[in-house]
Motif scaffolding. Sequence first.
Motif, PDB file in Angstrom:
ATOM      1  N   TYR A   1       0.837  -1.206   0.000  1.00 50.37           N
ATOM      2  CA  TYR A   1       0.000   0.000   0.000  1.00 50.37           C
ATOM      3  C   TYR A   1       0.869   1.252   0.000  1.00 50.37           C
ATOM      4  CZ  TYR A   1      -2.256   3.892   2.434  1.00 50.37           C
ATOM      5  OH  TYR A   1      -2.665   5.142   2.816  1.00 50.37           O
ATOM      6  N   SER A   2       1.884   1.274   0.875  1.00 51.78           N
ATOM      7  CA  SER A   2       2.775   2.424   0.958  1.00 51.78           C
ATOM      8  C   SER A   2       3.572   2.600  -0.331  1.00 51.78           C
ATOM      9  CB  SER A   2       3.736   2.253   2.143  1.00 51.78           C
ATOM     10  OG  SER A   2       4.622   3.345   2.237  1.00 51.78           O
ATOM     11  N   LEU A   3       4.014   1.491  -0.922  1.00 56.75           N
ATOM     12  CA  LEU A   3       4.775   1.540  -2.169  1.00 56.75           C
ATOM     13  C   LEU A   3       3.927   2.085  -3.312  1.00 56.75           C
ATOM     14  CD1 LEU A   3       7.497   0.853  -3.500  1.00 56.75           C
ATOM     15  CD2 LEU A   3       6.565  -1.420  -4.010  1.00 56.75           C
ATOM     16  N   GLY A   4       2.667   1.623  -3.391  1.00 55.43           N
ATOM     17  CA  GLY A   4       1.761   2.110  -4.430  1.00 55.43           C
ATOM     18  C   GLY A   4       1.469   3.587  -4.289  1.00 55.43           C
ATOM     19  N   LEU A   5       1.251   4.027  -3.047  1.00 52.67           N
ATOM     20  CA  LEU A   5       0.963   5.442  -2.809  1.00 52.67           C
ATOM     21  C   LEU A   5       2.195   6.301  -3.111  1.00 52.67           C
ATOM     22  CD1 LEU A   5      -1.501   7.042  -1.916  1.00 52.67           C
ATOM     23  CD2 LEU A   5      -0.606   7.018   0.414  1.00 52.67           C
ATOM     24  N   THR A   6       3.376   5.775  -2.801  1.00 50.53           N
ATOM     25  CA  THR A   6       4.612   6.496  -3.116  1.00 50.53           C
ATOM     26  C   THR A   6       4.745   6.696  -4.617  1.00 50.53           C
ATOM     27  OG1 THR A   6       5.727   5.557  -1.172  1.00 50.53           O
ATOM     28  CG2 THR A   6       7.124   6.468  -2.906  1.00 50.53           C
ATOM     29  N   ALA A   7       4.475   5.639  -5.392  1.00 52.68           N
ATOM     30  CA  ALA A   7       4.548   5.732  -6.853  1.00 52.68           C
ATOM     31  C   ALA A   7       3.538   6.743  -7.387  1.00 52.68           C
ATOM     32  CB  ALA A   7       4.293   4.357  -7.473  1.00 52.68           C
ATOM     33  N   LEU A   8       2.332   6.748  -6.801  1.00 53.78           N
ATOM     34  CA  LEU A   8       1.288   7.686  -7.234  1.00 53.78           C
ATOM     35  C   LEU A   8       1.693   9.129  -6.926  1.00 53.78           C
ATOM     36  CD1 LEU A   8      -1.579   8.138  -8.367  1.00 53.78           C
ATOM     37  CD2 LEU A   8      -2.443   7.855  -6.032  1.00 53.78           C
ATOM     38  N   VAL A   9       2.215   9.357  -5.723  1.00 55.19           N
ATOM     39  CA  VAL A   9       2.647  10.699  -5.319  1.00 55.19           C
ATOM     40  C   VAL A   9       3.780  11.191  -6.212  1.00 55.19           C
ATOM     41  CG1 VAL A   9       3.866  11.958  -3.492  1.00 55.19           C
ATOM     42  CG2 VAL A   9       1.874  10.569  -2.927  1.00 55.19           C
ATOM     43  N   LEU A  10       4.717  10.295  -6.533  1.00 52.19           N
ATOM     44  CA  LEU A  10       5.827  10.664  -7.414  1.00 52.19           C
ATOM     45  C   LEU A  10       5.336  11.033  -8.810  1.00 52.19           C
ATOM     46  CD1 LEU A  10       8.815   8.233  -6.706  1.00 52.19           C
ATOM     47  CD2 LEU A  10       8.871  10.735  -6.707  1.00 52.19           C
ATOM     48  N   LEU A  11       4.395  10.249  -9.326  1.00 48.77           N
ATOM     49  CA  LEU A  11       3.860  10.508 -10.660  1.00 48.77           C
ATOM     50  C   LEU A  11       3.130  11.847 -10.709  1.00 48.77           C
ATOM     51  CD1 LEU A  11       3.251   9.600 -13.554  1.00 48.77           C
ATOM     52  CD2 LEU A  11       1.218   8.415 -12.680  1.00 48.77           C
ATOM     53  N   ILE A  12       2.242  12.086  -9.733  1.00 49.85           N
ATOM     54  CA  ILE A  12       1.504  13.344  -9.679  1.00 49.85           C
ATOM     55  C   ILE A  12       2.469  14.517  -9.516  1.00 49.85           C
ATOM     56  CG2 ILE A  12      -0.153  14.699  -8.334  1.00 49.85           C
ATOM     57  CD1 ILE A  12      -1.565  12.064  -7.650  1.00 49.85           C
ATOM     58  N   GLY A  13       3.459  14.352  -8.635  1.00 50.17           N
ATOM     59  CA  GLY A  13       4.441  15.412  -8.412  1.00 50.17           C
ATOM     60  C   GLY A  13       5.227  15.736  -9.664  1.00 50.17           C
ATOM     61  N   ALA A  14       5.683  14.699 -10.388  1.00 51.76           N
ATOM     62  CA  ALA A  14       6.464  14.916 -11.604  1.00 51.76           C
ATOM     63  C   ALA A  14       5.641  15.615 -12.677  1.00 51.76           C
ATOM     64  CB  ALA A  14       6.997  13.578 -12.119  1.00 51.76           C
ATOM     65  N   LEU A  15       4.373  15.218 -12.818  1.00 54.36           N
ATOM     66  CA  LEU A  15       3.513  15.832 -13.826  1.00 54.36           C
ATOM     67  C   LEU A  15       3.215  17.289 -13.486  1.00 54.36           C
ATOM     68  CD1 LEU A  15       0.976  12.926 -14.532  1.00 54.36           C
ATOM     69  CD2 LEU A  15       2.997  13.582 -15.853  1.00 54.36           C
ATOM     70  N   LEU A  16       2.910  17.562 -12.222  1.00 52.28           N
ATOM     71  CA  LEU A  16       2.645  18.937 -11.792  1.00 52.28           C
ATOM     72  C   LEU A  16       3.892  19.802 -11.964  1.00 52.28           C
ATOM     73  CD1 LEU A  16       0.477  18.787  -8.538  1.00 52.28           C
ATOM     74  CD2 LEU A  16      -0.083  19.935 -10.677  1.00 52.28           C
ATOM     75  N   PHE A  17       5.032  19.256 -11.553  1.00 52.51           N
ATOM     76  CA  PHE A  17       6.294  19.987 -11.649  1.00 52.51           C
ATOM     77  C   PHE A  17       6.599  20.326 -13.101  1.00 52.51           C
ATOM     78  CE2 PHE A  17      10.880  20.581 -11.539  1.00 52.51           C
ATOM     79  CZ  PHE A  17      11.085  21.216 -10.323  1.00 52.51           C
ATOM     80  N   ASN A  18       6.382  19.353 -13.987  1.00 51.94           N
ATOM     81  CA  ASN A  18       6.646  19.557 -15.413  1.00 51.94           C
ATOM     82  C   ASN A  18       5.723  20.615 -16.009  1.00 51.94           C
ATOM     83  OD1 ASN A  18       7.948  18.957 -17.882  1.00 51.94           O
ATOM     84  ND2 ASN A  18       6.253  17.651 -18.492  1.00 51.94           N
ATOM     85  N   LYS A  19       4.493  20.641 -15.532  1.00 51.12           N
ATOM     86  CA  LYS A  19       3.531  21.620 -16.040  1.00 51.12           C
ATOM     87  C   LYS A  19       3.843  23.028 -15.543  1.00 51.12           C
ATOM     88  CE  LYS A  19      -1.411  22.698 -16.130  1.00 51.12           C
ATOM     89  NZ  LYS A  19      -2.767  22.277 -15.669  1.00 51.12           N
ATOM     90  N   VAL A  20       4.156  23.137 -14.250  1.00 48.68           N
ATOM     91  CA  VAL A  20       4.365  24.456 -13.634  1.00 48.68           C
ATOM     92  C   VAL A  20       5.664  25.095 -14.095  1.00 48.68           C
ATOM     93  CG1 VAL A  20       4.787  25.597 -11.419  1.00 48.68           C
ATOM     94  CG2 VAL A  20       2.921  23.959 -11.631  1.00 48.68           C
ATOM     95  N   GLN A  21       6.712  24.281 -14.344  1.00 46.55           N
ATOM     96  CA  GLN A  21       8.009  24.859 -14.680  1.00 46.55           C
ATOM     97  C   GLN A  21       7.996  25.687 -15.968  1.00 46.55           C
ATOM     98  OE1 GLN A  21      11.171  22.173 -15.657  1.00 46.55           O
ATOM     99  NE2 GLN A  21       9.884  20.819 -16.902  1.00 46.55           N
ATOM    100  N   ARG A  22       7.007  25.486 -16.817  1.00 47.01           N
ATOM    101  CA  ARG A  22       6.944  26.225 -18.077  1.00 47.01           C
ATOM    102  C   ARG A  22       6.541  27.693 -17.862  1.00 47.01           C
ATOM    103  NH1 ARG A  22       3.000  21.967 -21.253  1.00 47.01           N
ATOM    104  NH2 ARG A  22       4.085  20.054 -20.643  1.00 47.01           N
ATOM    105  N   THR A  23       5.727  27.937 -16.850  1.00 44.62           N
ATOM    106  CA  THR A  23       5.140  29.274 -16.683  1.00 44.62           C
ATOM    107  C   THR A  23       5.359  29.874 -15.296  1.00 44.62           C
ATOM    108  OG1 THR A  23       3.010  28.302 -16.069  1.00 44.62           O
ATOM    109  CG2 THR A  23       3.352  28.809 -18.396  1.00 44.62           C
ATOM    110  N   PHE A  24       6.135  29.190 -14.431  1.00 40.61           N
ATOM    111  CA  PHE A  24       6.191  29.633 -13.053  1.00 40.61           C
ATOM    112  C   PHE A  24       6.815  31.019 -12.890  1.00 40.61           C
ATOM    113  CE2 PHE A  24      10.564  28.376 -13.291  1.00 40.61           C
ATOM    114  CZ  PHE A  24      11.195  29.060 -12.279  1.00 40.61           C
ATOM    115  N   MET A  25       7.677  31.437 -13.818  1.00 38.68           N
ATOM    116  CA  MET A  25       8.300  32.761 -13.706  1.00 38.68           C
ATOM    117  C   MET A  25       7.285  33.896 -13.811  1.00 38.68           C
ATOM    118  SD  MET A  25      11.433  32.427 -12.954  1.00 38.68           S
ATOM    119  CE  MET A  25      11.898  34.138 -13.130  1.00 38.68           C
ATOM    120  N   ASP A  26       6.128  33.593 -14.384  1.00 41.18           N
ATOM    121  CA  ASP A  26       5.071  34.612 -14.499  1.00 41.18           C
ATOM    122  C   ASP A  26       4.297  34.783 -13.199  1.00 41.18           C
ATOM    123  OD1 ASP A  26       5.713  34.961 -17.179  1.00 41.18           O
ATOM    124  OD2 ASP A  26       4.360  33.354 -17.810  1.00 41.18           O
TER     125      ASP A  26
END
Length: 284
Positions: A257-282
């Motif tokens: 359960y902890s391993l699955g949640l860790t993978a999910l958190v990492l995936l969501i974090g990576a996707l959000l990070f990738n999206k925000v880094q394009r426009t965060f300077m604004d």
Amino acid sequence: MKEREEDWTLVIKPSSGLFDLQLKEVWHYRDLLFLFVKRDFIAAYKQTILGPLWHFIQPIFTTIIFLMVFGKIANIPTDGIQPVLFYMSGITIWNYFASCLTATSNTFVANAGIFGKVYFPRLVMPLSIVISNMVKFLIQFALLVAVIIYFAVNGEAIHFGLSWLIIPLLVIWMALIGLGLGIIISSLTTKYRDFTVLVGFAVQLMMYATPIAYPLSFLKSQSYQWLIVWNPLTPIVEAFRYSLFGNGTFTTSSLFYSLGLTALVLLIGALLFNKVQRTFMDTV
């Protein structure tokens, strides 16, 4: 006259999609990654008197406080583990998670000046924080091992076995969940600065919702045990103690359960990070 073709050594292109995490490019910038690791470690103690000795002082004094409050006053059992070792082991693994989470959660805001001037894969910065905190963890873990050896020499029954080989995996696991949560918060902080204040408060609360100062077995008869059981950090901490001392409360299902949640958190974090880094300077 035909225009001469330029031979570029580097071509910078925008991310082609949400799942374009540019992990290969991060590897190409590994020298910069370790330069940031060195910078973080040196800068933290450059103008301090005791320097890296603070890594020893903090867990020692925290262990003393835990012994007084949870051991003597609250009289909470430690699952048959020597109290000093029980508290110090929990504090050591928790400090690593907490430092990874709090430092990476401020990635965009704290490094806006660098991000606005020089190009490099933005994921390098939170990764460097996790690695530099690994150095601090190793210092505190060395202290823990020294204390374990001290008690072993003085006749305390200490568990030394193959389970110690699992410890590096558990530490990396803790680093990944700290990294995932940190970059999620970092991505949200670019627009909502309230998260900067919230994260420090949340980390303190999370420590009490994780079996750091008490064993999970102590809560068997408590109605709120489910809250601690569903905490993904709980099986990691209990498995860490089991690896060290041969005593810990966890199940295979709780680890998955902890391993699955860790993978999910990492995936969501990576996707959000990738999206925000394009426009965060604004928005920063």
